[in-house]
Motif scaffolding. Structure first.
Motif, mmCIF file in Angstrom:
data_model
loop_
_atom_site.group_PDB
_atom_site.id
_atom_site.type_symbol
_atom_site.label_atom_id
_atom_site.label_comp_id
_atom_site.label_asym_id
_atom_site.label_seq_id
_atom_site.Cartn_x
_atom_site.Cartn_y
_atom_site.Cartn_z
ATOM 1 N N LYS A 1 0.814 -1.218 0.000
ATOM 2 C CA LYS A 1 0.000 0.000 0.000
ATOM 3 C C LYS A 1 0.845 1.264 0.000
ATOM 4 O O LYS A 1 0.529 2.247 -0.666
ATOM 5 N N HIS A 2 1.934 1.261 0.772
ATOM 6 C CA HIS A 2 2.755 2.469 0.915
ATOM 7 C C HIS A 2 4.099 2.317 0.204
ATOM 8 O O HIS A 2 5.094 2.916 0.622
ATOM 9 N N ALA A 3 4.138 1.523 -0.858
ATOM 10 C CA ALA A 3 5.388 1.237 -1.562
ATOM 11 C C ALA A 3 6.159 2.514 -1.909
ATOM 12 O O ALA A 3 5.684 3.334 -2.695
ATOM 13 N N PRO A 4 7.363 2.704 -1.326
ATOM 14 C CA PRO A 4 8.141 3.904 -1.634
ATOM 15 C C PRO A 4 8.771 3.860 -3.034
ATOM 16 O O PRO A 4 9.143 4.894 -3.581
ATOM 17 N N ASN A 5 8.899 2.660 -3.586
ATOM 18 C CA ASN A 5 9.479 2.495 -4.927
ATOM 19 C C ASN A 5 8.444 1.841 -5.850
ATOM 20 O O ASN A 5 8.686 0.812 -6.472
ATOM 21 N N ARG A 6 7.287 2.456 -5.933
ATOM 22 C CA ARG A 6 6.156 1.850 -6.642
ATOM 23 C C ARG A 6 6.496 1.501 -8.089
ATOM 24 O O ARG A 6 6.212 0.389 -8.549
ATOM 25 N N ASP A 7 7.070 2.420 -8.810
ATOM 26 C CA ASP A 7 7.348 2.184 -10.230
ATOM 27 C C ASP A 7 8.307 1.012 -10.421
ATOM 28 O O ASP A 7 8.126 0.189 -11.335
ATOM 29 N N ASN A 8 9.324 0.926 -9.567
ATOM 30 C CA ASN A 8 10.262 -0.194 -9.659
ATOM 31 C C ASN A 8 9.576 -1.520 -9.341
ATOM 32 O O ASN A 8 9.882 -2.559 -9.936
ATOM 33 N N ALA A 9 8.650 -1.483 -8.367
ATOM 34 C CA ALA A 9 7.924 -2.697 -7.993
ATOM 35 C C ALA A 9 7.060 -3.189 -9.151
ATOM 36 O O ALA A 9 6.968 -4.397 -9.411
ATOM 37 N N VAL A 10 6.408 -2.276 -9.849
ATOM 38 C CA VAL A 10 5.592 -2.661 -10.997
ATOM 39 C C VAL A 10 6.478 -3.234 -12.106
ATOM 40 O O VAL A 10 6.126 -4.224 -12.754
ATOM 41 N N LYS A 11 7.648 -2.642 -12.309
ATOM 42 C CA LYS A 11 8.591 -3.182 -13.301
ATOM 43 C C LYS A 11 8.995 -4.608 -12.942
ATOM 44 O O LYS A 11 9.096 -5.480 -13.819
ATOM 45 N N LEU A 12 9.225 -4.855 -11.652
ATOM 46 C CA LEU A 12 9.593 -6.199 -11.219
ATOM 47 C C LEU A 12 8.431 -7.169 -11.440
ATOM 48 O O LEU A 12 8.630 -8.291 -11.932
ATOM 49 N N LEU A 13 7.230 -6.745 -11.091
ATOM 50 C CA LEU A 13 6.054 -7.586 -11.314
ATOM 51 C C LEU A 13 5.938 -7.971 -12.786
ATOM 52 O O LEU A 13 5.702 -9.140 -13.122
ATOM 53 N N GLU A 14 6.081 -6.998 -13.655
ATOM 54 C CA GLU A 14 5.950 -7.268 -15.085
ATOM 55 C C GLU A 14 7.071 -8.166 -15.592
ATOM 56 O O GLU A 14 6.846 -9.021 -16.460
#
Length: 342
Positions: free
Chosen positions: A265-278
């Protein structure tokens, strides 16, 4: 009580310090309950390709409580866990946030992700039937067949309260109702060769020993046994069985459980996390999942380990796992009501 209060305070204080430095252009923080050795090769490959460092925090127990205690200062960007029930629990506790991604939606079947993008399956393990190579001629079965009196004294299975089995029972409830599921449990209990218990690999061991002829277990254990990763003794267990990919009587498909991930919910590195998910649903990463633990990739067309491929084509039951999860508590209650593990 005081000790728990102090522990929560300490975790919150540490999260403030960690959280202050958690956001970085080239980092992503993953809280995982999966054994690091199984997923580290994927993270290393992601780092090599993206330049983004993956910081892995292994949390064996109490993941939800830890993140809730850390609150807005949590450094967690992504949760990586086994069992869709654990993913949905994180969602229900308000610890995740949605991800809208064409890449994820194209790769992952709708039944294996949250409809609102709150969680995603990344690999699968099928709930299959092991049969004796020497004593069983059937090459196709349904889960309902396990309650047939023809198998009296010939079925082995682990505890009905294990999440692998409550999930299977919950799926039956979702399809046919609690009364049918209760009758099925009673039928399987009457067919047991021994008290329900042990692990999935024990089913193969007991089939080899002649204690039972059929049993319910997860698909990936066959890879662990036959490959020798579980030790030389287990090679014989794996070689003693055939694997059937069963369906329910509706013929829709085989029941699966998953490992998966959700964005914090409070991911400080949201964009990087989405890149990892993808990245984790890329052909490359899905192949690594298949190799690491003999799991099924969620992405259609991704290569399988040869041992897993030998089971035949897996047709996944399309019943959404969110619907199955809604009946897991009822499934657990039924297990106790029929005294399945007694």
């Amino acid at each position: 009580m005081i000790r728990n209060h102090l522990l929560r305070a300490a975790l919150a204080a540490s999260a403030v310090v960690i959280g202050a430095a958690a956001a970085s252009a080239d980092e992503v923080n993953v809280y995982t309950t999966r054994e690091p050795g199984l997923i580290q090769p994927l993270f290393e490959r992601f780092t090599a390709e993206s330049g983004i460092t993956v910081n892995t925090i292994f949390v064996k127990e109490g993941l939800g409580e830890r993140v809730a205690t850390e609150g807005e200062n949590s450094p967690a960007d992504l949760f990586s866990v086994v069992d869709y029930g654990n993913l949905i629990d994180l969602v229900d506790r308000g610890l995740t946030q949605p991800v809208q991604s064409d890449v994820l939606e194209a790769a992952i079947p709708a039944s294996l992700r949250g409809a609102d993008g709150q969680w995603f399956a990344l690999s699968m393990r099928a709930r299959v039937i092991y049969t004796s190579k020497e004593r069983v001629t059937e090459t196709a079965m349904t889960y309902e067949d396990l309650a047939d009196p023809k198998w009296q004294g010939k079925v082995c299975i682990r505890s009905g309260q294990h999440p692998y089995n409550t999930s299977l029972i919950a799926a039956l409830i979702a399809k046919d109702g609690a009364e049918v599921a209760e009758g099925w449990l009673e039928g399987v209990k009457a067919n047991l060769a021994r008290k329900a218990g042990g692990g999935d690999r024990d089913v193969a061991r007991d089939i080899l020993a002649g204690l039972c002829d059929v049993g319910v277990a997860n698909s990936y254990y066959v890879g662990l046994m036959r490959s020798g990763k579980g030790g030389e003794e287990q090679v014989a267990w794996g070689d003693a069985i055939n694997v059937i990919l069963p369906t329910f009587k509706d013929g829709a498909g085989t029941h699966v459980n998953v490992s998966g991930a959700a964005l914090a919910k409070h991911a400080p590195n949201r964009d990087n996390a989405v890149k990892l998910l993808e990245f984790l649903v890329s052909d490359e990463a899905q192949k690594l999942y298949a190799e690491a633990n003999y799991e099924y990739p969620v992405k259609a067309g991704a290569p399988l380990d040869p041992i897993v491929a030998s089971f035949g084509d897996l047709k996944i039951d399309p019943l959404p796992l969110t619907e199955v999860a809604a009946h897991r508590k009822d499934a657990s209650l039924l297990v106790d009501e029929v005294g399945f593990d007694n």
